[in-house]
Design an enzyme around this catalytic site. Structure first.
Site, PDB file in Angstrom:
ATOM      1  N   TYR A 228      11.334 -28.493 -10.661  1.00 54.78           N
ATOM      2  CA  TYR A 228      10.679 -27.609 -11.974  1.00 54.78           C
ATOM      3  C   TYR A 228      11.416 -26.210 -11.784  1.00 54.78           C
ATOM      4  O   TYR A 228      11.456 -25.631 -12.776  1.00 54.78           O
ATOM      5  CB  TYR A 228       9.332 -27.408 -11.928  1.00 54.78           C
ATOM      6  CG  TYR A 228       8.447 -28.702 -12.260  1.00 54.78           C
ATOM      7  CD1 TYR A 228       9.260 -29.685 -12.656  1.00 54.78           C
ATOM      8  CD2 TYR A 228       6.950 -28.723 -12.215  1.00 54.78           C
ATOM      9  CE1 TYR A 228       8.465 -31.077 -13.176  1.00 54.78           C
ATOM     10  CE2 TYR A 228       6.389 -29.734 -12.556  1.00 54.78           C
ATOM     11  CZ  TYR A 228       7.099 -30.975 -12.838  1.00 54.78           C
ATOM     12  OH  TYR A 228       6.249 -32.056 -13.322  1.00 54.78           O
TER      13      TYR A 228
ATOM     14  N   LYS B  29       9.474 -39.939  -1.967  1.00 58.46           N
ATOM     15  CA  LYS B  29      10.430 -41.042  -2.164  1.00 58.46           C
ATOM     16  C   LYS B  29      11.637 -41.272  -1.515  1.00 58.46           C
ATOM     17  O   LYS B  29      12.706 -41.255  -1.887  1.00 58.46           O
ATOM     18  CB  LYS B  29      10.727 -40.898  -3.770  1.00 58.46           C
ATOM     19  CG  LYS B  29      11.390 -41.955  -4.600  1.00 58.46           C
ATOM     20  CD  LYS B  29      10.482 -43.172  -4.785  1.00 58.46           C
ATOM     21  CE  LYS B  29      11.098 -44.444  -5.649  1.00 58.46           C
ATOM     22  NZ  LYS B  29      10.278 -45.753  -5.331  1.00 58.46           N
TER      23      LYS B  29
ATOM     24  N   ASP C  23       5.386 -44.113  -5.862  1.00 60.89           N
ATOM     25  CA  ASP C  23       5.108 -45.218  -6.899  1.00 60.89           C
ATOM     26  C   ASP C  23       3.763 -46.083  -6.194  1.00 60.89           C
ATOM     27  O   ASP C  23       2.857 -46.285  -6.827  1.00 60.89           O
ATOM     28  CB  ASP C  23       6.066 -46.221  -6.902  1.00 60.89           C
ATOM     29  CG  ASP C  23       7.099 -46.359  -5.791  1.00 60.89           C
ATOM     30  OD1 ASP C  23       6.857 -45.784  -4.869  1.00 60.89           O
ATOM     31  OD2 ASP C  23       8.015 -47.369  -5.814  1.00 60.89           O
TER      32      ASP C  23
ATOM     33  N   ASP D  87       2.126 -32.857  -9.533  1.00 64.42           N
ATOM     34  CA  ASP D  87       1.566 -32.680 -10.939  1.00 64.42           C
ATOM     35  C   ASP D  87       1.131 -33.895 -11.600  1.00 64.42           C
ATOM     36  O   ASP D  87      -0.043 -33.919 -12.006  1.00 64.42           O
ATOM     37  CB  ASP D  87       3.048 -32.150 -12.045  1.00 64.42           C
ATOM     38  CG  ASP D  87       2.829 -31.711 -13.270  1.00 64.42           C
ATOM     39  OD1 ASP D  87       1.301 -31.546 -13.374  1.00 64.42           O
ATOM     40  OD2 ASP D  87       3.664 -31.510 -13.993  1.00 64.42           O
TER      41      ASP D  87
ATOM     42  N   ASP E 271      -3.050 -35.007 -11.797  1.00 61.89           N
ATOM     43  CA  ASP E 271      -3.949 -35.529 -12.885  1.00 61.89           C
ATOM     44  C   ASP E 271      -4.445 -36.744 -13.226  1.00 61.89           C
ATOM     45  O   ASP E 271      -5.475 -36.960 -13.547  1.00 61.89           O
ATOM     46  CB  ASP E 271      -2.784 -35.492 -14.174  1.00 61.89           C
ATOM     47  CG  ASP E 271      -2.817 -34.046 -14.894  1.00 61.89           C
ATOM     48  OD1 ASP E 271      -3.357 -32.958 -14.438  1.00 61.89           O
ATOM     49  OD2 ASP E 271      -2.130 -34.137 -16.020  1.00 61.89           O
TER      50      ASP E 271
END
Ligand code: NAD
Length: 357
Positions: free
Chosen positions: A143, A192, A224, A248, A252
């Site tokens: 980001y 990852k 994942d 992020d 959620d």
């Protein structure tokens, strides 16, 4: 007996209503446990645009910097929706994070026993209750990385870059290990590393930091798989630490497992004990001024402040137990009550929780 200086940003929409109830709870904690909480109210968001002409006045930042912690309601609303990006109320949130050096976001995903039916996940999976803490890196990664357009193999392409320095990983890992130490001493680092170099580096540094916390049981999970396990076996997790983008998305996802947005608190932490505490929801303009907002997310944010900034675990538990007792006794705000079921007002819920402390 402690003396704590707090900057209070009520903000817009339901902000003043929910923060009002949270401050009553803090007052009760102060009286019961002999602490003094000195609150200075400052403006940010839409109300600051209206009265000062900018969403984050310098004075607000100064007061926050001199405080031990910041309490925030929520900012934004339709009145300011047509302002351009940089001038919108929500810009104040990014400004506060940046200027106060808040690099870690802590979001618990909690299912209370009395509300376990509200979770979209089957009861045999979540059980009677669930309590996961997600620690998300907030100021680095893709980001904030290098981005732009360039000439690629198939013509013009757009790119973003994921990059993490040792310093950034080390400090977020420390925050997560510290949080795990104040809970069940289990930490899952999500990355990852089977694909990304930045994740392999992340994993290496997290393992190094783990040497300082021999009591914490550390495991690693690919993102994942973590997304899948949050639904299949959420009880596996105590504390999760992960990068900005993975955090992020996972936070959620985790918030949905719990069923209600009005219940979830959050903390943004910097170096040392300073932090900003706020509910995860927004300013809910659709219900502002109606007295139906659920104040519990903001009240539980006070518990996080006591635990993470002031190390007052007993006091934090007193708030959490008071909330659980209110729910166990059947008290529900409108968002928690079923269709047509009786419900209590924002103020009434605040009063019940105060009385339970
Ligand atoms: P929202 O979280 O404000 O509301 C979503 C839905 O949840 C609404 O139906 C609302 O009534 C309900 N809700 C939220 N909090 C509740 C509570 N405590 N009790 C009962 N019901 C509750 O999200 P939104 O509608 O997308 O955004 C509204 C405004 O808030 C926008 O201006 C947005 O930019 C801003 N916002 C601010 C923050 C923040 O200050 N941290 C975060 C998200 C959104």
């Amino acid at each position: 007996m402690g003396v704590y200086n707090l900057a209070v940003i009520k903000g817009d929409g339901i902000g003043p209503e929910i923060v009002g109830e949270a401050l009553k709870v803090l007052d009760r904690i102060g009286n019961k446990f002999g602490h003094e909480f000195n609150c200075t109210e400052v403006l940010a968001g839409g109300c600051a645009i209206d009265s000062e002409g900018e969403c984050l006045p310098e004075k607000t930042v100064e007061v926050c910097k001199k405080s031990d912690a910041v309490i925030l309601g929520a900012v934004g609303g339709p009145k300011w929706d047509n302002l351009e990006g940089g001038k919108r109320p929500e810009r104040a949130l990014l400004g506060l994070r940046e200027k106060l050096g808040l690099f870690a976001n802590l979001r618990p995903a909690i299912i209370h026993n009395a509300l376990s039916d509200a979770s979209p996940i089957k009861k045999e999976i979540v059980g009677d209750s669930l309590d996961i803490l997600i620690v998300r890196e907030l100021t680095g990664g893709i980001y904030f990385g290098d981005r732009g357009y360039r000439e690629g193999k198939y013509g013009v392409e757009a790119y973003d870059t994921e990059a993490y320095s040792e310093r950034e990983i080390r400090r977020i890992a420390k925050t997560a290990f510290e949080a795990a130490m104040s809970r069940n001493k289990r930490l899952t680092s999500v990355d990852k590393a089977n694909v990304l170099e930045s994740s392999r580096f992340w994993r290496k540094i997290v393992i190094e930091v783990s040497k300082e916390y021999p009591e914490v049981e550390l495991d690693h999970m690919y993102v994942d798989n973590a997304a899948m396990q949050l639904i299949r076996n959420p009880k596996h997790f105590d504390v999760i630490v992960t990068s900005n983008i993975f955090g992020d998305i996972l936070s959620d996802e985790a918030s949905q497992i719990t069923g209600s947005i009005g219940m979830l608190p959050s903390a943004s932490l910097g170096e040392g004990s300073f932090g900003m505490y706020e509910p995860i929801h927004g300013s809910a303009p659709d219900i502002a001024g109606k007295g139906t907002a659920n104040p519990i997310a903001t009240i539980l944010s006070m518990a996080m402040m006591l635990r993470y900034s002031f190390k007052l675990n007993k006091e934090a538990e007193a708030i959490e137990n008071a909330v659980a007792k209110a729910l166990d006794s059947g008290s529900r705000t409108l968002d928690l009550a079923g269709d047509g079921s009786p419900y209590v007002s924002t103020e009434e819920m605040g009063r019940i929780i105060v009385e339970n402390i």
